[in-house]
Design an enzyme around this catalytic site. Structure first.
Site, PDB file in Angstrom:
ATOM      1  N   CYS A   3     -30.233   9.300   7.757  1.00 22.25           N
ATOM      2  CA  CYS A   3     -29.555   8.345   8.644  1.00 22.25           C
ATOM      3  C   CYS A   3     -29.956   8.665  10.086  1.00 22.25           C
ATOM      4  CB  CYS A   3     -28.044   8.355   8.431  1.00 22.25           C
ATOM      5  SG  CYS A   3     -27.223   9.927   8.803  1.00 22.25           S
ATOM      6  N   ASN A   6     -27.359  12.341  10.977  1.00 23.56           N
ATOM      7  CA  ASN A   6     -27.144  13.334   9.890  1.00 23.56           C
ATOM      8  C   ASN A   6     -25.766  13.986   9.997  1.00 23.56           C
ATOM      9  OD1 ASN A   6     -28.727  16.409   8.657  1.00 23.56           O
ATOM     10  ND2 ASN A   6     -27.853  14.749   7.482  1.00 23.56           N
ATOM     11  N   CYS A   8     -22.752  11.528   9.561  1.00 21.98           N
ATOM     12  CA  CYS A   8     -21.817  10.615   8.880  1.00 21.98           C
ATOM     13  C   CYS A   8     -22.311  10.206   7.497  1.00 21.98           C
ATOM     14  CB  CYS A   8     -21.575   9.356   9.720  1.00 21.98           C
ATOM     15  SG  CYS A   8     -20.750   9.661  11.294  1.00 21.98           S
ATOM     16  N   ARG A   9     -23.356   9.385   7.430  1.00 22.65           N
ATOM     17  CA  ARG A   9     -23.756   8.776   6.159  1.00 22.65           C
ATOM     18  C   ARG A   9     -24.589   9.698   5.278  1.00 22.65           C
ATOM     19  NH1 ARG A   9     -26.347   3.743   9.103  1.00 22.65           N
ATOM     20  NH2 ARG A   9     -26.755   5.473  10.539  1.00 22.65           N
ATOM     21  N   SER A  10     -25.672  10.257   5.819  1.00 26.83           N
ATOM     22  CA  SER A  10     -26.568  11.027   4.935  1.00 26.83           C
ATOM     23  C   SER A  10     -25.949  12.321   4.404  1.00 26.83           C
ATOM     24  CB  SER A  10     -27.935  11.270   5.596  1.00 26.83           C
ATOM     25  OG  SER A  10     -27.818  11.992   6.790  1.00 26.83           O
ATOM     26  N   ASP A 119     -22.724   1.943   9.750  1.00 31.63           N
ATOM     27  CA  ASP A 119     -22.549   3.232  10.423  1.00 31.63           C
ATOM     28  C   ASP A 119     -21.073   3.423  10.768  1.00 31.63           C
ATOM     29  OD1 ASP A 119     -22.612   5.452  11.980  1.00 31.63           O
ATOM     30  OD2 ASP A 119     -24.337   4.813  13.173  1.00 31.63           O
TER      31      ASP A 119
END
Ligand code: 4NP
Length: 147
Positions: A3, A6, A8-10, A119
């Site tokens: 993301c 690195n 939140c999402r990944s 996001d």
């Protein structure tokens, strides 16, 4: 799993896929990274740690790192969370073999629709939706990428 930050999402994607790999007893290596460097060395966002915990996963020991060109050699598949991440990764690729490794994560769930994982950095309510989107995609990765 890649993301922007690195945090939140990944990290969620890494934690979810790692859990499924462990459960299935597969010998796969999973990692995550951000295309940006702002958060290198930091723990995941508290919203990501919390939603993972609510689903029985501990991602709090992960630390952010920046995606590097050599990751395109080290890994067989690189999943971008959104189109901007995808473009940033492709810009680091030096040949067609590397480019072919890069995919949008949600194309696993919604083939050819090129959807992005939203996001949640700017939306404290967004983490559960993000968890569910990533979880569904990772379930399909387990089904579709075994030799
Ligand atoms: P991520 O979210 O890419 O899912 O880790 C973000 C984290 C940090 C920022 C943006 C998105 N930021 O602008 O610092």
């Amino acid at each position: 799993m890649v993301c922007l930050g690195n945090i939140c999402r990944s990290p969620l994607a890494e934690g979810i896929l790692q859990h499924k790999i462990d459960h299935a007893g597969l010998n796969w290596q999973v990692d995550s990274a951000g295309t940006g460097s702002w958060h290198v060395g930091k723990k995941p966002h508290k919203g990501s740690i919390q939603v993972a915990q609510e689903h029985g996963l501990d991602i709090s020991t992960q630390r952010a790192r920046q995606f590097k060109a050599d990751d395109l050699n080290s890994y067989d598949h690189i999943f971008a969370m959104d189109a901007s991440n995808y473009r940033d990764i492709i810009s680091l690729a030096s040949n067609d073999i590397q480019k072919a490794k890069v995919k949008l994560l949600l194309n696993e769930t919604y083939p050819a629709q090129n959807r992005g994982v939203p996001d949640p950095y700017w939306n404290d309510d967004g983490f559960e939706e993000v968890y569910q989107l990533i979880e569904a995609a990772c379930t399909l990765i387990l089904e579709n990428y075994q030799d």
